[in-house]
Motif scaffolding. Structure first.
Motif, PDB file in Angstrom:
ATOM      1  N   TYR A 198       0.119   1.921 -15.284  1.00 21.17           N
ATOM      2  CA  TYR A 198      -0.219   1.692 -13.887  1.00 21.17           C
ATOM      3  C   TYR A 198       1.022   1.244 -13.119  1.00 21.17           C
ATOM      4  O   TYR A 198       2.005   0.762 -13.695  1.00 21.17           O
ATOM      5  CB  TYR A 198      -1.318   0.637 -13.747  1.00 21.17           C
ATOM      6  N   ALA A 199       0.974   1.426 -11.821  1.00 20.68           N
ATOM      7  CA  ALA A 199       2.004   0.923 -10.916  1.00 20.68           C
ATOM      8  C   ALA A 199       1.306   0.046  -9.887  1.00 20.68           C
ATOM      9  O   ALA A 199       0.391   0.505  -9.197  1.00 20.68           O
ATOM     10  CB  ALA A 199       2.734   2.073 -10.227  1.00 20.68           C
ATOM     11  N   SER A 200       1.707  -1.207  -9.805  1.00 19.05           N
ATOM     12  CA  SER A 200       1.130  -2.121  -8.822  1.00 19.05           C
ATOM     13  C   SER A 200       1.600  -1.712  -7.431  1.00 19.05           C
ATOM     14  O   SER A 200       2.798  -1.642  -7.165  1.00 19.05           O
ATOM     15  CB  SER A 200       1.547  -3.558  -9.113  1.00 19.05           C
ATOM     16  N   GLU A 201       0.634  -1.475  -6.564  1.00 19.72           N
ATOM     17  CA  GLU A 201       0.944  -0.905  -5.260  1.00 19.72           C
ATOM     18  C   GLU A 201       0.896  -1.953  -4.157  1.00 19.72           C
ATOM     19  O   GLU A 201      -0.010  -2.785  -4.106  1.00 19.72           O
ATOM     20  CB  GLU A 201      -0.038   0.218  -4.940  1.00 19.72           C
ATOM     21  N   VAL A 202       1.879  -1.877  -3.264  1.00 19.82           N
ATOM     22  CA  VAL A 202       1.914  -2.722  -2.075  1.00 19.82           C
ATOM     23  C   VAL A 202       2.011  -1.816  -0.851  1.00 19.82           C
ATOM     24  O   VAL A 202       2.315  -0.632  -0.967  1.00 19.82           O
ATOM     25  CB  VAL A 202       3.100  -3.713  -2.131  1.00 19.82           C
ATOM     26  N   PHE A 203       1.759  -2.387   0.322  1.00 18.24           N
ATOM     27  CA  PHE A 203       1.595  -1.574   1.523  1.00 18.24           C
ATOM     28  C   PHE A 203       2.584  -1.946   2.620  1.00 18.24           C
ATOM     29  O   PHE A 203       2.749  -3.122   2.953  1.00 18.24           O
ATOM     30  CB  PHE A 203       0.163  -1.694   2.043  1.00 18.24           C
ATOM     31  N   ALA A 204       3.192  -0.895   3.187  1.00 21.38           N
ATOM     32  CA  ALA A 204       4.164  -1.081   4.259  1.00 21.38           C
ATOM     33  C   ALA A 204       3.527  -1.182   5.631  1.00 21.38           C
ATOM     34  O   ALA A 204       4.137  -1.714   6.564  1.00 21.38           O
ATOM     35  CB  ALA A 204       5.162   0.072   4.253  1.00 21.38           C
ATOM     36  N   ASP A 205       2.314  -0.661   5.771  1.00 21.78           N
ATOM     37  CA  ASP A 205       1.716  -0.551   7.109  1.00 21.78           C
ATOM     38  C   ASP A 205       0.348  -1.213   7.210  1.00 21.78           C
ATOM     39  O   ASP A 205      -0.424  -0.920   8.111  1.00 21.78           O
ATOM     40  CB  ASP A 205       1.611   0.922   7.518  1.00 21.78           C
ATOM     41  N   ARG A 206       0.055  -2.114   6.281  1.00 28.12           N
ATOM     42  CA  ARG A 206      -1.215  -2.847   6.302  1.00 28.12           C
ATOM     43  C   ARG A 206      -0.956  -4.332   6.127  1.00 28.12           C
ATOM     44  O   ARG A 206      -0.027  -4.737   5.418  1.00 28.12           O
ATOM     45  CB  ARG A 206      -2.141  -2.370   5.167  1.00 28.12           C
ATOM     46  N   THR A 207      -1.795  -5.157   6.755  1.00 27.47           N
ATOM     47  CA  THR A 207      -1.699  -6.599   6.570  1.00 27.47           C
ATOM     48  C   THR A 207      -2.606  -7.034   5.417  1.00 27.47           C
ATOM     49  O   THR A 207      -3.482  -6.277   4.975  1.00 27.47           O
ATOM     50  CB  THR A 207      -2.088  -7.360   7.848  1.00 27.47           C
ATOM     51  N   TYR A 208      -2.384  -8.248   4.960  1.00 25.50           N
ATOM     52  CA  TYR A 208      -3.077  -8.774   3.783  1.00 25.50           C
ATOM     53  C   TYR A 208      -3.938  -9.981   4.126  1.00 25.50           C
ATOM     54  O   TYR A 208      -3.632 -10.739   5.048  1.00 25.50           O
ATOM     55  CB  TYR A 208      -2.060  -9.197   2.719  1.00 25.50           C
ATOM     56  N   GLN A 209      -4.998 -10.149   3.332  1.00 25.97           N
ATOM     57  CA  GLN A 209      -5.836 -11.336   3.406  1.00 25.97           C
ATOM     58  C   GLN A 209      -5.362 -12.360   2.369  1.00 25.97           C
ATOM     59  O   GLN A 209      -4.541 -12.066   1.505  1.00 25.97           O
ATOM     60  CB  GLN A 209      -7.305 -10.964   3.156  1.00 25.97           C
ATOM     61  N   ASP A 210      -5.908 -13.586   2.454  1.00 21.52           N
ATOM     62  CA  ASP A 210      -5.458 -14.664   1.580  1.00 21.52           C
ATOM     63  C   ASP A 210      -5.701 -14.386   0.098  1.00 21.52           C
ATOM     64  O   ASP A 210      -5.015 -14.943  -0.765  1.00 21.52           O
ATOM     65  CB  ASP A 210      -6.157 -15.982   1.949  1.00 21.52           C
ATOM     66  N   ASP A 211      -6.690 -13.534  -0.213  1.00 20.15           N
ATOM     67  CA  ASP A 211      -6.993 -13.231  -1.613  1.00 20.15           C
ATOM     68  C   ASP A 211      -6.175 -12.049  -2.145  1.00 20.15           C
ATOM     69  O   ASP A 211      -6.382 -11.606  -3.276  1.00 20.15           O
ATOM     70  CB  ASP A 211      -8.491 -12.951  -1.802  1.00 20.15           C
ATOM     71  N   GLY A 212      -5.260 -11.532  -1.335  1.00 21.12           N
ATOM     72  CA  GLY A 212      -4.424 -10.420  -1.765  1.00 21.12           C
ATOM     73  C   GLY A 212      -5.006  -9.056  -1.470  1.00 21.12           C
ATOM     74  O   GLY A 212      -4.368  -8.035  -1.753  1.00 21.12           O
ATOM     75  N   SER A 213      -6.198  -9.017  -0.884  1.00 14.60           N
ATOM     76  CA  SER A 213      -6.795  -7.744  -0.496  1.00 14.60           C
ATOM     77  C   SER A 213      -6.223  -7.299   0.852  1.00 14.60           C
ATOM     78  O   SER A 213      -5.604  -8.084   1.581  1.00 14.60           O
ATOM     79  CB  SER A 213      -8.315  -7.866  -0.390  1.00 14.60           C
TER      80      SER A 213
END
Length: 246
Positions: free
Chosen positions: A152-167
């Motif tokens: 797997y590759a842990s994915e992060v987002f360039a154009d989305r904001t995050y909530q406190d739980d990491g979602s």
């Protein structure tokens, strides 16, 4: 990518291929059709971009971004079906699928639901155990992939904001999307260099950043991609697709 129909390609797709190392291509359920899938696969091959299946919920009108009540069995079936559809075009072009990434609501649902996460991981693994799962960092999909032994590759987002739980912040919220180029770049650099992101309420969240997502349908997608690509290169960051195991 490939989230269009017939002879009307997404306007950003061709330009984006110059700045990315992996493309997640729609498989016909939330968007895409045979013509678009074949053309997008061909464009990715031309640019040397690794190809992944991007299965979503069967919701064309909602673009796969509306949650549906589905069972794990149904999730398994629809993901397996869609991987097979895109695989046919990739194989016909002389290549191999590199990864699988669920789309939209299916991605977010599986990120918090262990049963749905396992169904998606099982579908990818049963189709081809050498595939890589692109999964939201710190999510249930990462846990399921670890248990199953699927890369797997842990994915992060360039154009989305995050909530406190990491979602990811739901798209129904006014601040869900990042539309400012500098804000996007700052978030990317923090995630890549510090393995952290700041949530909408200013909480610092630790995460692993293996692959960076930028949505091809974003208004500023090409500009963001070009700036991010050039900046990361200047920072000495190597940009390449995760390598499948077999």
């Amino acid at each position: 990518m490939g989230e269009a129909f017939g002879n009307y390609p997404m306007p950003n797709d061709e330009a984006l291929m110059n700045y990315i190392s992996s493309a997640s291509i729609a498989c016909g359920f939330h968007a895409g059709d045979p013509n678009v899938m074949q053309n997008t696969v061909a464009a990715a091959f031309k640019k040397g971009v690794a190809i992944g299946a991007h299965p979503g919920l069967p919701d064309l009108q909602g673009f796969g971004r509306r949650e549906m009540l589905i069972s794990p069995k149904e999730a398994y079936q629809m993901v397996l079906y869609q991987i097979g559809a895109l695989h046919a075009f990739v194989k016909a072009a002389g290549g191999r699928l590199n990864h699988v990434k669920a789309h939209g609501a299916l991605y977010n649902m599986a990120g918090r639901d262990p049963a749905l996460a396992k169904a998606i991981v099982d579908a990818a693994h049963d189709f081809d155990p050498g595939l890589i799962l692109f999964a939201l960092a710190n999510s249930e999909m990462v846990i399921a992939a670890k248990k199953t032994g699927l890369a797997y590759a842990s994915e992060v987002f360039a154009d989305r904001t995050y909530q406190d739980d990491g979602s990811l912040t739901p798209r129904s919220h006014p601040d869900a999307l990042i539309t400012d180029e500098q804000q996007s770049l700052n978030q990317v650099l923090m995630m890549v260099n510090k393995q952290q992101v700041v949530s909408s309420s200013k909480k610092v969240i630790s995460l692993k950043a293996d692959t960076l997502c930028l949505h091809g349908d974003g208004v500023h997608a090409v500009e963001f991609a070009k700036t991010i690509h050039e900046t990361l290169m200047k920072e000495g960051v190597t940009i390449k697709a995760p390598v499948r195991l077999g």
